[in-house]
Motif scaffolding. Structure first.
Motif, PDB file in Angstrom:
ATOM      1  N   ALA B 156      -4.003  30.331   3.793  1.00 21.16           N
ATOM      2  CA  ALA B 156      -3.940  28.937   3.354  1.00 21.16           C
ATOM      3  C   ALA B 156      -3.503  28.824   1.894  1.00 21.16           C
ATOM      4  CB  ALA B 156      -5.299  28.268   3.558  1.00 21.16           C
ATOM      5  N   VAL B 157      -4.062  29.692   1.049  1.00 22.64           N
ATOM      6  CA  VAL B 157      -3.716  29.592  -0.370  1.00 22.64           C
ATOM      7  C   VAL B 157      -2.383  30.291  -0.654  1.00 22.64           C
ATOM      8  CG1 VAL B 157      -4.444  30.173  -2.720  1.00 22.64           C
ATOM      9  CG2 VAL B 157      -6.128  29.411  -1.054  1.00 22.64           C
ATOM     10  N   ARG B 160       0.244  29.437   2.730  1.00 20.21           N
ATOM     11  CA  ARG B 160       0.248  27.993   3.028  1.00 20.21           C
ATOM     12  C   ARG B 160       0.640  27.684   4.473  1.00 20.21           C
ATOM     13  NH1 ARG B 160      -0.060  25.025  -1.645  1.00 20.21           N
ATOM     14  NH2 ARG B 160       0.036  26.277  -3.527  1.00 20.21           N
ATOM     15  N   THR B 164      -6.664  24.590   4.242  1.00 21.05           N
ATOM     16  CA  THR B 164      -7.814  25.336   3.722  1.00 21.05           C
ATOM     17  C   THR B 164      -9.129  24.877   4.338  1.00 21.05           C
ATOM     18  OG1 THR B 164      -7.935  23.753   1.922  1.00 21.05           O
ATOM     19  CG2 THR B 164      -6.790  25.812   1.466  1.00 21.05           C
TER      20      THR B 164
END
Lengths: 302, 315
Positions: B156-157, B160, B164
């Motif tokens: 997610a970080v 992407r 999140t």
């Protein structure tokens, strides 16, 4: 005199010791290693963490509870902070070292207490009549009907946070499964000839429990305890993660993981490093538990 | 079967009673004066005393327990201090989200675990089998809340690929594809450990049956290998089903709770976390009662299913 020595030599030549045939002499550790390398690795990991916890005051490079805002979120391998610092500038390595204490104390104490209760209750239930058996099995049905994580959270929330109360919460969660395993192995032992012989020889129930049942139940209970210990390590840290365990600023792995969530995008190591320690300890327990179980039950050997 | 099923269904009553008793006893231990929480710190002593009377706090404990049971039976789990709403309404509302996450992860864990375990058993002793055994030992040792954080950071970080957290996007309606997109990471985090445990149990259950004499007898009679395999699976199935059900219960009311907290998933885990933070004790107690009932029903379903599959259990 010389005849006796000569006789010993002849005997030794006729029956060469096994290690001469099989190669170099192996000690206890070597034999255990060959039989179960995974078990030795698991025990080694556990011993390592115990050593770290005991030697924490010596090993820890700085105070785990005090940080300086100037050093906030230093990355790993920074001078003076090998594993970096957290959001409050505290040295992660020091917190990791001190954080091993609550994890080990919680698991060690609760395995010891719950295991002891399980052994005694299981053995007593096996030697008493139908009433005792019914009581124990029904009580187990009720206790095992409670979801363990929820039970731990409820107990910890009711009696308050702190190390002692966490031990109580985790022990309460462990009592039912430990007693079940103990009771199961007691029912197996009950049908074995040596128990029958002891009964025929007029052994009292107390003697049966203390000398026939408990010593023989120890091995399966211990093997189960090692496997369940990995779950309890994770659950104990989970209580701190939720905020019900070790209170800040004391170091605890679960707490450290939760604190690290706030700075995850900029400093992922703050949350992940304590997780690695937790993971390694759980792996150690699982390896040991597996090899103990394999040693007891060769059918399941992997 | 009918007699066994009836007896087993009746066993639900003492188990649920035991759970309520445990919750009641622990509620008594909880710190804090209920009148202070309900009336606020500035209430007069007389007002507190009359509230104590009307709440029955002067009654003997067993009377209070029966009062509590009576309220439970009428669906009254008390009022949440933090949310200022009936606990049952809030829990019912959140439980749906927990089910979405838990059932998805459970299906992944059961299907994947059984498949992996079968593969491992069929190829016993090969590299595939050994690799599966080693990797599963590592995966089952991973705390779900830590794995969630690692997944968030990587997928997610950094990449992407996935959100999140949360269950739905802030913008746009709650579409199915949006839900699935939000489900991938938390469901993975919750499924990994039970999947590996189910794989291990499936493997050992199959191998245990594989050495049974009746299979040798079947082969000696020239029964084709496909049908021998069917007999093997059929005999291993009860213990596999039992383990799957147990793991599903632990997942839904255990590790998924922690995953919810990390992913801000609006289920009972996140609710418990918030209730702990705000010392909302009626909420915690209510969640535990509801979870115990759900857990008991899952166990009941598993036992009935196992009994249907294995006549030996029904005795």
């Amino acid at each position: 005199m010389s005849e006796q020595v000569l006789g010993a030599e002849v005997v030794a030549a006729a029956f060469p010791p096994r290690e001469v045939v099989q190669g170099p002499r192996h000690g206890w550790l070597g034999r255990t290693w060959r039989r179960s390398p995974a078990g030795v690795v698991g025990a080694g990991i556990l011993l390592f963490f115990v050593a770290v916890a005991v030697l924490a005051p010596v090993l820890s490079p700085s105070d785990p509870t005090v940080g300086s805002t100037a050093d906030r979120l230093a990355s790993p391998l920074t001078a003076g902070h090998i594993l970096g610092t957290d959001g409050q500038g505290r040295d992660i390595l020091s917190r990791l070292i001190w954080g091993s204490r609550p994890s080990l104390i919680i698991v060690g104490a609760s395995v010891f207490v719950a295991g002891g209760i399980g052994l005694v209750v299981g053995a007593v239930a096996a030697v008493t009549g139908r009433l005792g058996r019914t009581l124990v099995t029904r009580a187990l049905d009720v206790l095992l009907g409670l979801p363990p994580v929820m039970l731990a959270i409820l107990v910890a929330a009711s009696i308050g946070p702190g190390l002692r109360n966490m031990v109580i919460a985790i022990t309460l969660v462990m009592i039912a499964p430990m007693t079940r395993i103990a009771y199961q192995s007691a029912t197996v032992i009950k049908g074995l000839p040596y128990v029958e012989a002891a009964v025929a020889a007029g052994a009292k129930r107390r003697h049966l429990v203390a000398h026939q049942f408990v010593p023989n139940m120890l091995a399966p209970v211990l093997a189960y305890a090692a496997s369940i210990a990995s779950l309890m390590v994770v659950l104990g840290a989970g209580l701190s993660f939720v905020g019900l365990g070790i209170q800040p600023p004391q170091a605890d792995w679960g707490r450290m993981i939760n604190d690290g969530r706030l700075v995850l995008p900029v400093a992922p190591y703050v949350a992940t490093i304590p997780g690695v320690a937790l993971f390694l300890l759980a792996v150690g327990c699982n390896l040991l538990g597996d090899s103990l179980r394999d040693a007891l039950d060769p059918r399941l050997r992997t | 079967m009918r007699r066994y099923a009836l007896g087993r269904i009746l066993m639900v009553v003492p188990v649920v009673l035991g759970a309520t008793l445990a919750v009641f006893v622990l509620t008594q231990l909880a710190p804090g004066d209920p009148t202070a929480t309900l009336l606020g710190p500035n209430a007069s002593d007389a007002a507190r005393e009359s509230l104590r009377r009307s709440l029955g706090l002067h009654d003997p404990l067993y009377v209070q327990y029966f009062h509590y049971l009576g309220h439970l039976l009428r669906g009254d789990l008390g009022r949440s201090i933090e949310m200022r709403a009936p606990v049952l309404t809030v829990v019912g509302d959140r439980f749906g989200s927990t089910l979405v996450l838990g059932v998805t992860a459970g299906v992944v864990a059961i299907v994947g675990g059984v498949a992996l375990g079968m593969l491992s058993a069929v190829r016993q002793g090969t590299v595939t089998d050994r690799a599966t055994t080693v990797v599963s030992l590592f995966l089952m040792s991973m705390p779900a809340y830590w794995l969630s954080i690692v997944l968030i950071y990587v997928f997610a970080v950094q990449f992407r690929w996935f959100p999140t957290g949360q269950m739905h996007s802030v913008t746009g309606g709650p579409t199915l594809s949006d839900l699935v997109w939000h489900l991938v990471l938390p469901a993975t985090a919750a499924a990994v450990a039970p999947l590996t445990i189910i794989a291990r149990v499936t493997r050992s259950a199959l191998l245990e049956v594989a050495s049974a004499d009746f299979l040798l007898a079947l082969r000696a009679r020239g029964v084709p290998e496909r049908r021998v395999l069917r007999h093997t699976v059929k005999n291993a199935l009860p213990s596999i089903v039992t383990m799957c059900g147990l793991q599903f219960g632990y997942l839904l009311l255990g590790s998924a709770l922690f995953v919810e907290i990390v992913f801000n998933w609006p289920g009972i885990g996140l609710q418990t976390y918030n209730a702990v933070a705000s010392r909302d004790f009626p909420m915690i107690a209510g969640i535990v009662v509801v979870s115990s009932v759900v857990f008991t029903l899952i166990n009941l379903a598993v036992d009935l299913l196992t009994a249907a599959l294995d006549p030996r259990v029904r005795v």
